[in-house]
Design an enzyme around this catalytic site. Structure first.
Site, PDB file in Angstrom:
ATOM      1  N   GLU A  22     -16.733 -41.034 -40.319  1.00  0.00           N
ATOM      2  CA  GLU A  22     -15.714 -40.362 -39.486  1.00  0.00           C
ATOM      3  C   GLU A  22     -16.166 -39.033 -38.875  1.00  0.00           C
ATOM      4  O   GLU A  22     -15.508 -38.009 -39.061  1.00  0.00           O
ATOM      5  CB  GLU A  22     -14.439 -40.161 -40.312  1.00  0.00           C
ATOM      6  CG  GLU A  22     -13.894 -41.470 -40.882  1.00  0.00           C
ATOM      7  CD  GLU A  22     -12.636 -41.302 -41.735  1.00  0.00           C
ATOM      8  OE1 GLU A  22     -12.205 -40.156 -41.938  1.00  0.00           O
ATOM      9  OE2 GLU A  22     -12.104 -42.322 -42.184  1.00  0.00           O
ATOM     10  N   GLU A  52     -13.001 -51.830 -44.556  1.00  0.00           N
ATOM     11  CA  GLU A  52     -11.676 -51.242 -44.822  1.00  0.00           C
ATOM     12  C   GLU A  52     -10.557 -51.980 -44.104  1.00  0.00           C
ATOM     13  O   GLU A  52      -9.638 -51.365 -43.561  1.00  0.00           O
ATOM     14  CB  GLU A  52     -11.682 -49.744 -44.452  1.00  0.00           C
ATOM     15  CG  GLU A  52     -12.861 -49.003 -45.070  1.00  0.00           C
ATOM     16  CD  GLU A  52     -12.777 -47.491 -44.977  1.00  0.00           C
ATOM     17  OE1 GLU A  52     -11.688 -46.962 -44.714  1.00  0.00           O
ATOM     18  OE2 GLU A  52     -13.815 -46.838 -45.211  1.00  0.00           O
TER      19      GLU A  52
END
Ligand code: XIL
Length: 348
Positions: free
Chosen positions: A153, A258
């Site tokens: 991220e 995820e």
């Protein structure tokens, strides 16, 4: 005699039919055995077999595990020079003992980062700390980790750099420095960049540029992880497909990491008792069409990992707001396979 002959022929036809191998796979890992790795995120109760029903689902349906939390910096090194590898060791050993591909999540992330790292403002000191962390963690598990989420991220949705402590004091070079260091520590591990909203154009372009930059400098990157924190409508299959192709064209594999499909409208909690049938059907359809797309692009996708074993333990019950009842995963709160599992298996 004639009747005996007819009976024998009928019996043979019948028994031959019976013995015909059924093409239909019964587990997720069998269904995608020739396509991609099928992974799941696990928590401590699951990899220590305390929640045995969940552990059994992991062993039956998946061939790869990611630690939902146990390898994050906050837990491994809560204070400077203090390391606690007890949980991470147990997680990795569970993977090795059960012949599961172990994914390391994650070396560098702004979230779940200990306070003492946030407090550093000197670039040389920060680089040192980053290297020590990578050396200690990737070094400890050298040879046992299938692949590392090296950086998690780093970009905003528009493609600008997230203002993390690493970017602030080391500049964008922190990404290549982290990848190069991870490779020098464990050259057998695959190396990944992992992020959410990877279908957004701005972020997609930034990640493609980052891949080109690493490759131009001969720094290893094997794949990008598109975190699949999605919902019933978004992102569209078209946007997912466009992104899979864009990342592949940049020269890496794609992983769907995820994966969980929230069924809740934002900030609402309408299905506290049970999930209405029509929503459950929508969820099954969504999972089915996603896996059809993944299967179509199986030559580009190396792994699909769902973010949790069953609905009862999904982080989405507490995110973005606490105390909700979401139904995002493939197994229900009673450890039963949901219709989504059968919808996915029925693709074959
Ligand atoms: C989440 C875990 O599921 C939660 O248990 C924890 O409280 C917060 O982190 N992106 C990531 C994952 O890369 O590590 C996050 O996992 C979800 C978002």
């Amino acid at each position: 005699m004639k009747y005996l002959y007819i009976i024998c022929v009928l019996l043979c036809v019948y028994s031959c039919r019976e013995e015909e191998p059924t093409a239909k796979p019964h587990t997720l890992k069998a269904a995608f055995a020739n396509s991609f790795i099928m992974g799941v995120a696990v928590n401590k109760a699951q990899y220590t077999s305390k929640e045995i029903d969940a552990t059994n689902i992991v062993l039956k349906h998946f061939n790869s595990i990611t630690a939902e939390n146990s390898m994050k910096w906050q837990y491994i090194s809560p204070q400077q020079s203090v390391f606690d590898f007890a949980d991470a060791d147990a997680f990795v050993n569970f993977g090795i003992e059960n012949n599961l591909k172990v994914i390391g999540h994650t070396l560098l992330w702004h979230s779940q980062l200990p306070e003492w790292v946030h407090a550093i403002t000197d670039s040389a000191e920060l680089r040192n700390i980053m290297y020590t962390h990578i050396d200690s963690v990737a070094g400890r598990y050298k040879g046992t980790i299938h692949g590392w989420d090296v950086v998690n991220e780093a970009f905003h949705n528009d493609g600008s750099f997230r203002d993390t402590v690493f970017y602030k004091y080391m500049g964008q070079a922190f990404i290549e420095e982290a990848f190069a260091r991870a490779h020098s520590v464990d050259s057998s591990a695959e190396l990944y960049y992992n992020d959410y909203n990877m279908t957004f154009e701005g972020k997609r372009n930034a990640v493609v540029d980052m891949i080109h930059n690493l490759k131009n400098k001969n720094i290893r990157i094997d794949a990008v992880g598109m975190q699949g924190h999605w919902n019933l409508e978004h992102p569209s299959l078209e946007d997912i497909e466009t992104s899979i192709i864009a990342y592949t064209n940049a020269g890496v594999d794609v992983m769907i990491t995820e994966l969980d499909i929230s069924v809740l409208p934002r900030d609402e909690n309408p299905y506290e008792q049970e999930l209405p049938e029509h929503i459950e059907n929508k969820l099954s359809e969504r999972y089915k069409s996603l896996f059809q797309l993944f299967y179509k692009h199986r030559n580009k996708i190396s792994r699909v990992t769902v973010w949790g074993v069953h609905d009862g333990q999904s982080w989405l019950n507490n995110h973005p707001t606490e105390g909700r009842t979401d139904y995002p995963l493939l197994f229900d709160r009673n450890y039963e396979a949901k219709n989504c599992v059968y919808a996915i298996l029925n693709i074959f």
